[in-house]
Write an enzyme that holds these catalytic residues in place. Structure first.
Site, PDB file in Angstrom:
ATOM      1  N   GLY A 168       1.709  31.308 -12.366  1.00 13.16           N
ATOM      2  CA  GLY A 168       1.430  32.679 -11.914  1.00 13.16           C
ATOM      3  C   GLY A 168      -0.025  32.826 -11.472  1.00 13.16           C
ATOM      4  N   GLU A 173       0.837  -1.204   0.000  1.00 12.60           N
ATOM      5  CA  GLU A 173       0.000   0.000   0.000  1.00 12.60           C
ATOM      6  C   GLU A 173       0.880   1.266   0.000  1.00 12.60           C
ATOM      7  OE1 GLU A 173      -3.035  -2.446   2.745  1.00 12.60           O
ATOM      8  OE2 GLU A 173      -2.417  -0.509   3.543  1.00 12.60           O
ATOM      9  N   ARG A 174       1.932   1.226   0.788  1.00 17.12           N
ATOM     10  CA  ARG A 174       2.819   2.406   0.853  1.00 17.12           C
ATOM     11  C   ARG A 174       3.535   2.619  -0.473  1.00 17.12           C
ATOM     12  NH1 ARG A 174       4.599   1.004   6.943  1.00 17.12           N
ATOM     13  NH2 ARG A 174       2.888   2.105   7.944  1.00 17.12           N
TER      14      ARG A 174
END
Ligand code: FAD
Length: 381
Positions: free
Chosen positions: A341, A242-243
């Site tokens: 921006g 999962e990680r």
């Protein structure tokens, strides 16, 4: 270690990239704005075999591995993190967990529907008072007759508001602490089980998050996943993959941000030339590229080791992949807003959504602090 994808993996990547760009991306703005479940993408993911990517074919799955699930996560996260979270929660936390831990009867009953998408699943560990310290959960499952009675609540559960089936962690023997946890399957509509609040969120808005409430909710013993008090083993069985998947998801988010910035920086003109010609913009783009490459390498190394059956050996590497993926996702999306921006701050461009979505990566599935804790503990042991 082999850093090339196989022919089959390249074909999968092309197929998922097409799906992501042609079907997922066009809906991303709307599901974020309306905070709605991406039903169209969900249905297609089921048809394409992406939900049951690691489930055996006999249950309607694709019979593939963690590397293939990583490819799916990366491609979808690059365009829409909400859709990725919704799909990967089902593929990884629910279906892969089922494949590893459910009984044959449970698999036959639920896996085909989970793989097709007909059944929406969720996995519920977190409670209002038990987050990072999830083992301190209070939800109680008391033995009664031939089953169990559940009382308590879960919170922050992905897909919870829409779920037909919940995999719920509860304390069967509170006196045993972490060794007193068991896992139950609970269908929506079971008396005593109700959905609580659906949360309004900063990001991941197309991935519903909610509370689950249990009041004298009786479930027969057939709904127990594995044996009583085996919940910790079930929890650990999927933790590293999962990680790793979260790490790949982070790399995907960073890659999506980089791709958007490359296109924008070549087009946007200031002082008579494209902003891509300014060294300070080039530095940002170069840094983002390095992060993406490093994040992919780390996470795909983890995925390869999982597929080699070595998931149990890679606690520190998997935590590093999750940590690094989360950090680069946040870094790249923050820089993306800067490169765009004023337009970066507006909803007509996707980068403000990328940034809101990226923030959750540092919190969900174990915070960045907890990943650092896991890594340092192992380094120092
Ligand atoms: C959108 C979303 C979806 C989620 N989906 C699911 C799901 O599907 N299923 C599920 O079970 N859970 C889910 N979660 C829960 C998630 O896993 C937790 O939010 C996460 O583990 C952190 O727990 P917490 O929010 O209670 O924070 P806390 O544990 O209260 O942490 C608060 C802060 O303290 C820090 N901290 C805590 N302990 C330590 C320590 N030992 N050392 C240093 N710092 C520490 C944390 O890093 C954090 O910064 C979801 C959460 C969100 C927001």
């Amino acid at each position: 270690m082999n850093f090339d994808f196989t022919e089959e993996q390249l074909m999968l990547r092309k197929m998922v990239r097409d799906f992501a760009q042609k079907e997922v991306a066009p809906l991303a703005y709307e599901i974020d704005r309306d905070e709605r479940f991406p039903y169209e993408n969900w249905k297609r993911a089921g048809e394409l075999g992406l939900l049951g990517i690691t489930a055996p074919e006999k249950y309607g799955g694709s019979g593939l591995g963690v590397t293939e699930m990583s490819i799916v996560a990366e491609e979808i996260a690059a365009v829409c993190v909400s859709t990725c979270a919704t799909i990967i929660h089902q593929a990884c936390l629910v279906i892969d967990n089922f494949v590893k831990n459910a009984s044959e009867q449970q698999k036959e009953r639920y896996l085909p529907g989970l793989c097709s998408g007909e059944i929406i699943g969720c996995l519920a560990m977190t409670e209002p008072g038990a987050g990072s310290d999830v083992i301190s959960m209070q939800l109680r499952a008391e033995k009664k007759g031939d089953g169990y009675v559940l009382n308590g609540a879960k919170t922050f559960i992905t897909n919870g508001p829409n779920a037909d089936l919940a995999m719920v962690y509860a304390k069967t023997s509170p006196e045993l602490g972490s060794r007193g946890i068991s896992v139950f399957l609970i269908e929506a509509g079971t008396p005593g089980f109700k959905k609580g609040k659906k949360f309004e969120k900063m990001g991941w808005r197309g991935s519903p998050t909610g509370e689950l409430i249990f009041e004298d909710c009786y479930v027969p013993k057939e709904n127990l996943v594995g044996n009583e008090n085996e919940g910790l083993n079930i929890l650990m069985s999927g933790l590293n993959s999962e990680r790793v998947i979260m790490g790949v998801q982070g790399a995907g988010i960073a890659r999506g941000a980089l791709e958007a910035c490359l296109a924008y920086a070549k087009e946007r003109q200031q002082f008579g030339k494209p902003i891509a010609q300014f060294q300070m913009i080039q530095e940002k783009l170069a840094n983002m590229y390095v992060d993406v490459e490093a994040g992919e390498l780390l996470a795909y190394k983890g995925a390869t080791l999982c597929d080699q059956g070595r998931a149990g050996e890679i606690n520190k590497l998997a935590a590093a992949a999750k940590l690094f993926g989360s950090e680069i996702a946040m870094r790249a999306t923050t820089e993306a807003v800067q490169i765009f921006g004023g337009y970066g701050y507006m909803k007509e461009f996707p980068v403000e959504r990328y940034m809101r979505d990226a923030k959750l990566m540092q919190i969900g599935g174990g915070t960045s602090e907890i990943q650092r804790h896991i890594i340092s503990k192992q380094l120092l042991s």
